[in-house]
Motif scaffolding. Structure first.
Motif, PDB file in Angstrom:
ATOM      1  N   MET A 205     -19.250  39.075  -2.565  1.00  0.00           N
ATOM      2  CA  MET A 205     -18.659  39.455  -1.309  1.00  0.00           C
ATOM      3  C   MET A 205     -17.806  38.384  -0.585  1.00  0.00           C
ATOM      4  O   MET A 205     -18.304  36.981  -0.960  1.00  0.00           O
ATOM      5  N   ARG A 206     -16.752  38.487  -0.087  1.00  0.00           N
ATOM      6  CA  ARG A 206     -15.994  37.538   0.476  1.00  0.00           C
ATOM      7  C   ARG A 206     -15.007  37.982   1.861  1.00  0.00           C
ATOM      8  O   ARG A 206     -14.945  39.226   1.641  1.00  0.00           O
ATOM      9  N   ARG A 207     -14.781  37.358   2.889  1.00  0.00           N
ATOM     10  CA  ARG A 207     -14.124  37.783   4.057  1.00  0.00           C
ATOM     11  C   ARG A 207     -12.745  37.405   3.871  1.00  0.00           C
ATOM     12  O   ARG A 207     -12.293  36.561   3.208  1.00  0.00           O
ATOM     13  N   VAL A 208     -12.218  38.576   4.108  1.00  0.00           N
ATOM     14  CA  VAL A 208     -10.464  38.653   4.022  1.00  0.00           C
ATOM     15  C   VAL A 208      -9.787  39.108   5.324  1.00  0.00           C
ATOM     16  O   VAL A 208     -10.333  39.794   6.024  1.00  0.00           O
ATOM     17  N   ASP A 209      -8.611  38.794   5.556  1.00  0.00           N
ATOM     18  CA  ASP A 209      -7.877  39.190   6.384  1.00  0.00           C
ATOM     19  C   ASP A 209      -7.052  40.589   6.168  1.00  0.00           C
ATOM     20  O   ASP A 209      -6.925  40.811   4.754  1.00  0.00           O
ATOM     21  N   TRP A 210      -6.846  41.249   6.964  1.00  0.00           N
ATOM     22  CA  TRP A 210      -6.269  42.607   6.508  1.00  0.00           C
ATOM     23  C   TRP A 210      -4.969  42.912   5.706  1.00  0.00           C
ATOM     24  O   TRP A 210      -4.949  43.432   4.760  1.00  0.00           O
ATOM     25  N   ASP A 211      -4.026  41.844   6.357  1.00  0.00           N
ATOM     26  CA  ASP A 211      -2.704  41.608   5.405  1.00  0.00           C
ATOM     27  C   ASP A 211      -3.061  40.977   3.830  1.00  0.00           C
ATOM     28  O   ASP A 211      -1.925  40.874   3.304  1.00  0.00           O
ATOM     29  N   GLU A 212      -4.283  40.600   3.780  1.00  0.00           N
ATOM     30  CA  GLU A 212      -4.479  40.110   2.471  1.00  0.00           C
ATOM     31  C   GLU A 212      -5.276  41.020   1.466  1.00  0.00           C
ATOM     32  O   GLU A 212      -5.434  40.775   0.199  1.00  0.00           O
ATOM     33  N   LEU A 213      -5.574  42.229   2.099  1.00  0.00           N
ATOM     34  CA  LEU A 213      -6.211  43.028   1.177  1.00  0.00           C
ATOM     35  C   LEU A 213      -5.531  43.595   0.202  1.00  0.00           C
ATOM     36  O   LEU A 213      -4.243  43.677   0.186  1.00  0.00           O
ATOM     37  N   ALA A 214      -6.186  43.846  -0.965  1.00  0.00           N
ATOM     38  CA  ALA A 214      -5.279  44.362  -2.358  1.00  0.00           C
ATOM     39  C   ALA A 214      -4.971  45.567  -1.823  1.00  0.00           C
ATOM     40  O   ALA A 214      -3.809  46.227  -2.271  1.00  0.00           O
ATOM     41  N   LEU A 215      -5.927  46.564  -1.141  1.00  0.00           N
ATOM     42  CA  LEU A 215      -5.533  47.814  -1.019  1.00  0.00           C
ATOM     43  C   LEU A 215      -4.264  48.003  -0.233  1.00  0.00           C
ATOM     44  O   LEU A 215      -3.557  48.848   0.009  1.00  0.00           O
ATOM     45  N   VAL A 216      -3.936  47.028   0.786  1.00  0.00           N
ATOM     46  CA  VAL A 216      -2.927  47.074   1.654  1.00  0.00           C
ATOM     47  C   VAL A 216      -1.702  46.699   1.014  1.00  0.00           C
ATOM     48  O   VAL A 216      -0.511  47.410   1.195  1.00  0.00           O
ATOM     49  N   ASP A 217      -1.803  45.848   0.109  1.00  0.00           N
ATOM     50  CA  ASP A 217      -0.703  45.547  -0.781  1.00  0.00           C
ATOM     51  C   ASP A 217      -0.313  46.682  -1.585  1.00  0.00           C
ATOM     52  O   ASP A 217       1.021  46.826  -1.750  1.00  0.00           O
ATOM     53  N   HIS A 218      -0.942  47.401  -2.050  1.00  0.00           N
ATOM     54  CA  HIS A 218      -0.685  48.473  -2.977  1.00  0.00           C
ATOM     55  C   HIS A 218      -0.278  49.310  -2.319  1.00  0.00           C
ATOM     56  O   HIS A 218       0.976  50.200  -2.678  1.00  0.00           O
ATOM     57  N   TRP A 219      -0.608  49.954  -1.003  1.00  0.00           N
ATOM     58  CA  TRP A 219      -0.033  50.988  -0.487  1.00  0.00           C
ATOM     59  C   TRP A 219       1.380  50.529   0.085  1.00  0.00           C
ATOM     60  O   TRP A 219       2.134  51.375   0.343  1.00  0.00           O
ATOM     61  N   ARG A 220       1.635  49.293   0.537  1.00  0.00           N
ATOM     62  CA  ARG A 220       3.069  49.036   0.871  1.00  0.00           C
ATOM     63  C   ARG A 220       3.880  49.149  -0.135  1.00  0.00           C
ATOM     64  O   ARG A 220       4.957  49.509  -0.202  1.00  0.00           O
ATOM     65  N   ARG A 221       3.317  48.660  -1.451  1.00  0.00           N
ATOM     66  CA  ARG A 221       4.338  48.677  -2.693  1.00  0.00           C
ATOM     67  C   ARG A 221       4.579  50.112  -2.879  1.00  0.00           C
ATOM     68  O   ARG A 221       5.591  50.475  -3.410  1.00  0.00           O
ATOM     69  N   TYR A 222       3.566  50.820  -3.089  1.00  0.00           N
ATOM     70  CA  TYR A 222       3.590  52.535  -3.495  1.00  0.00           C
ATOM     71  C   TYR A 222       4.532  52.920  -2.337  1.00  0.00           C
ATOM     72  O   TYR A 222       5.560  53.849  -2.893  1.00  0.00           O
ATOM     73  N   LEU A 223       4.432  52.662  -1.047  1.00  0.00           N
ATOM     74  CA  LEU A 223       5.292  53.495   0.020  1.00  0.00           C
ATOM     75  C   LEU A 223       6.898  53.218  -0.290  1.00  0.00           C
ATOM     76  O   LEU A 223       7.500  53.940  -0.115  1.00  0.00           O
ATOM     77  N   ALA A 224       7.046  52.101  -0.786  1.00  0.00           N
ATOM     78  CA  ALA A 224       8.391  51.229  -0.794  1.00  0.00           C
ATOM     79  C   ALA A 224       9.050  51.996  -2.113  1.00  0.00           C
ATOM     80  O   ALA A 224       9.992  52.147  -1.958  1.00  0.00           O
ATOM     81  N   ALA A 225       8.165  51.991  -2.945  1.00  0.00           N
ATOM     82  CA  ALA A 225       8.856  52.246  -4.277  1.00  0.00           C
ATOM     83  C   ALA A 225       7.765  53.083  -5.047  1.00  0.00           C
ATOM     84  O   ALA A 225       7.181  52.554  -6.315  1.00  0.00           O
ATOM     85  N   PRO A 226       7.563  54.475  -4.734  1.00  0.00           N
ATOM     86  CA  PRO A 226       6.510  55.254  -5.497  1.00  0.00           C
ATOM     87  C   PRO A 226       6.492  55.323  -7.006  1.00  0.00           C
ATOM     88  O   PRO A 226       5.772  55.097  -7.914  1.00  0.00           O
ATOM     89  N   GLN A 227       7.950  55.146  -7.500  1.00  0.00           N
ATOM     90  CA  GLN A 227       8.506  55.345  -9.074  1.00  0.00           C
ATOM     91  C   GLN A 227       7.691  54.195  -9.841  1.00  0.00           C
ATOM     92  O   GLN A 227       7.505  54.254 -10.941  1.00  0.00           O
TER      93      GLN A 227
END
Length: 235
Positions: A205-227
């Motif tokens: 377990m480790r504490r992270v900031d919202w904008d450092e979450l892997a799930l946030v990064d993946h959603w950003r990348r996916y919505l920007a370029a799903p293909q």
């Protein structure tokens, strides 16, 4: 705040056996989990152990592992899980009476698989509404007074707008003196201002900031370029 820290009370255990083999459970065993905000989100991949963790925390507080409120049982008396039997808490000043008195203890465990059935058994006609509306009804009917509220992926049945409404309910619950521990995959929920985010995985377990979450990064990348993602799946 109701609780300030969760830990495991056990004389000895085989760390090769479940649940002690789960990295986040081992971290709970060795270091405990300190709660620094009224809302704590646990995030991680499927299989990371976050559901095992929230279930153990709920049971440790006296909530049924199948969901429901503190003064109600899903299917009558049932022994706690190996983890739930051994979870202990350090109470915050507001929570000391709850932990010392069964009748003063308040809370609810909401899990996706049994939420609507739990509501039906507690007197709410969840069959008359949609799955998502039933989830929101749980908050309107059961999540309003000071206590510990544990949730396992509440976003499972909710639309985008319903998730926003859920955040509003959580915010009001905290204002009323409640504390929330929630396992989730949702970048929307974890964006709640002031929430503490704990990422679980092979590291424990480790504490992270919202904008450092892997799930946030993946959603950003996916919505920007799903293909960029889909070509690896569909080709």
């Amino acid at each position: 705040m109701i609780i300030e820290r969760a830990y495991v009370h056990v004389a000895s255990c085989d760390e090769r056996a479940w649940p002690w083999s789960v990295p986040c459970v081992r971290a709970l065993l060795s270091d405990g989990l300190r709660f620094t905000a009224p809302v704590t989100f646990l995030v991680g991949e499927n299989g990371s152990g976050k559901s095992t963790l929230v279930e153990g925390l709920a049971e440790g507080f006296g909530l049924d592992s199948w969901g429901g409120s503190h003064d109600w049982r899903y299917a009558g008396p049932r022994p706690k899980s190996v983890l739930g039997e051994r979870v202990r808490f350090d109470a915050a000043p507001r929570g000391r009476r709850m932990l010392s008195s069964w009748s003063a203890r308040k809370g609810f465990f909401l899990r996706a698989e049994t939420a609507l059935d739990a509501l039906n058994r507690e007197g709410f006609d969840a069959d008359s509404v949609s799955h998502g509306e039933g989830f929101l009804a749980a908050f309107r009917e059961k999540f309003f007074q000071p206590g510990l509220y544990v949730m396992d992926e509440p976003e499972a049945a909710l639309s985008f707008s319903s998730c926003l409404e859920l955040l509003g309910h959580i915010h009001q619950l905290v204002k009323n003196g409640g504390q929330v521990i929630c396992a989730t995959h949702s970048p929307l929920l974890t964006a709640l201002p002031g929430a503490d985010i704990v990422e679980v995985g092979e590291h424990g377990m480790r504490r992270v900031d919202w904008d450092e979450l892997a799930l946030v990064d993946h959603w950003r990348r996916y919505l920007a370029a799903p293909q960029a993602y889909l070509r690896h799946i569909l080709d």
